[in-house]
Scaffold this active site. Structure first.
Site, PDB file in Angstrom:
ATOM      1  N   ASN A   1       2.180  24.891 -57.737  1.00 41.42           N
ATOM      2  CA  ASN A   1       3.639  24.914 -57.940  1.00 41.42           C
ATOM      3  C   ASN A   1       4.253  26.172 -57.338  1.00 41.42           C
ATOM      4  OD1 ASN A   1       4.889  22.604 -59.618  1.00 41.42           O
ATOM      5  ND2 ASN A   1       2.895  22.969 -60.570  1.00 41.42           N
TER       6      ASN A   1
ATOM      7  N   HIS B   1       6.115  21.252 -67.223  1.00 45.63           N
ATOM      8  CA  HIS B   1       5.096  20.664 -68.100  1.00 45.63           C
ATOM      9  C   HIS B   1       4.781  19.252 -67.596  1.00 45.63           C
ATOM     10  CE1 HIS B   1       2.815  20.076 -71.752  1.00 45.63           C
ATOM     11  NE2 HIS B   1       3.413  18.906 -71.890  1.00 45.63           N
TER      12      HIS B   1
ATOM     13  N   ARG C   1      -0.162  30.590 -71.518  1.00 43.72           N
ATOM     14  CA  ARG C   1      -0.063  31.459 -72.695  1.00 43.72           C
ATOM     15  C   ARG C   1       1.247  31.172 -73.412  1.00 43.72           C
ATOM     16  NH1 ARG C   1      -4.582  32.887 -74.012  1.00 43.72           N
ATOM     17  NH2 ARG C   1      -3.659  34.418 -75.409  1.00 43.72           N
TER      18      ARG C   1
HETATM   19  C1  GAR Z   1       0.912  22.014 -63.682  1.00 43.56           C
HETATM   20  O1  GAR Z   1       0.574  20.659 -63.623  1.00 43.56           O
HETATM   21  C2  GAR Z   1       1.823  22.288 -64.853  1.00 43.56           C
HETATM   22  O2  GAR Z   1       2.621  21.205 -65.189  1.00 43.56           O
HETATM   23  C3  GAR Z   1       0.836  22.576 -65.946  1.00 43.56           C
HETATM   24  O3  GAR Z   1      -0.181  23.313 -65.324  1.00 43.56           O
HETATM   25  C4  GAR Z   1      -0.321  22.858 -63.983  1.00 43.56           C
HETATM   26  C5  GAR Z   1      -0.424  24.055 -63.080  1.00 43.56           C
HETATM   27  O4  GAR Z   1      -0.753  23.666 -61.792  1.00 43.56           O
HETATM   28  N1  GAR Z   1       1.462  23.317 -66.995  1.00 43.56           N
HETATM   29  C6  GAR Z   1       1.244  23.096 -68.282  1.00 43.56           C
HETATM   30  O5  GAR Z   1       0.444  22.285 -68.694  1.00 43.56           O
HETATM   31  C7  GAR Z   1       2.065  23.978 -69.228  1.00 43.56           C
HETATM   32  N2  GAR Z   1       2.103  23.415 -70.539  1.00 43.56           N
HETATM   33  P1  GAR Z   1      -0.651  24.681 -60.588  1.00 43.56           P
HETATM   34  O6  GAR Z   1      -1.367  25.947 -61.020  1.00 43.56           O
HETATM   35  O7  GAR Z   1      -1.372  24.014 -59.463  1.00 43.56           O
HETATM   36  O8  GAR Z   1       0.797  24.922 -60.307  1.00 43.56           O
END
Ligand code: GAR
Length: 220
Positions: free
Chosen positions: A43, A138, A120
């Site tokens: 992201n 999320h 976190r």
């Molecule tokens: C993403 O899919 C985001 O939605 C999730 O972690 C991933 C990070 O991916 N976040 C959560 O679950 C927060 N509750 P990335 O490191 O490749 O961006």
């Protein structure tokens, strides 16, 4: 078994929401983003690409990560973005970690805190320092499936539509006003990995747009 598997797979892309604008709002000066990440950083990279292409008028000032193994550190380096490891294990409390995060964000003159896979819980300390300027993404259509393993939760519940949500961060995990969502179909035979990949494609589309949208709303 899905009632209409063919229809669902044929129309899979039309279930995806929402269409995105060709251009995003312009600001007096580029938005100054600080990214908080714990994992791969895809992201973060999508946001960096949106900035590089001129779509999102912003600058990533710093990437803060809490896990020494997080791949986001390498991605930040490839993009020439400063990064800082703040290992949560080295802090006595969540508040102490948040204090250090704030100091770092302020040193890099960050205006918007962008949680991109930050695993976190944050405290009132961080939220209070950046009122209505902390966003999170999320991998579910909140308010469904907050918390960890959201994609598995959706599969286990038999959801037919899944997706992702960008929202303002409030104290309760994965709560806070929603800025933007995108939906994807759950296809027959989906595993957590295949569904997660489909959701992530949408995360990468909507996060830059959601940041621009949020920045057009004055903080409360
Ligand atoms: C993403 O899919 C985001 O939605 C999730 O972690 C991933 C990070 O991916 N976040 C959560 O679950 C927060 N509750 P990335 O490191 O490749 O961006």
């Amino acid at each position: 078994m899905s009632l209409f598997p063919d229809v669902v797979s044929k129309n899979a892309s039309s279930i995806i929401s929402p269409p995105l604008p060709d251009s995003l709002p312009e600001f007096d000066s580029p938005l100054r983003l600080g990214i908080l990440a714990s994992g791969s950083g895809s992201n973060m990279e999508a946001i960096a690409q949106a900035i590089q292409s001129g779509w999102l008028q912003a600058q990533i000032q710093v990437v803060i990560y809490n896990n020494p193994q997080a791949h986001v550190a390498q991605r930040a380096q490839q993009w020439d973005i400063p990064s800082m490891l703040l290992n949560h294990r080295h802090f006595a409390s969540r508040e102490a970690l948040d204090e250090q995060i704030i100091q770092t964000l302020q040193a890099y003159e960050v205006d918007w805190v962008i949680m991109a896979g930050w695993m976190r819980r944050v405290t009132e300390v961080l939220i209070g320092a950046f009122p209505r300027r902390v966003l999170n993404i999320h991998p579910s259509l909140l308010p469904s499936f907050p918390g960890i393993r959201a994609v598995e939760q959706a599969l286990q519940a038999g959801a037919k539509v899944a997706g992702c949500t960008v929202h303002y961060v409030e104290l309760e995990v994965d709560s806070g006003p929603i800025v933007m969502q995108a939906a994807v179909p759950v296809l027959p035979g989906d595993t957590p990995e295949t569904l997660q990949a489909r959701i992530q494609q949408q995360e990468h589309r909507i996060y830059p747009v959601a940041i621009a949208l949020a920045a057009t709303v004055p903080p409360k």
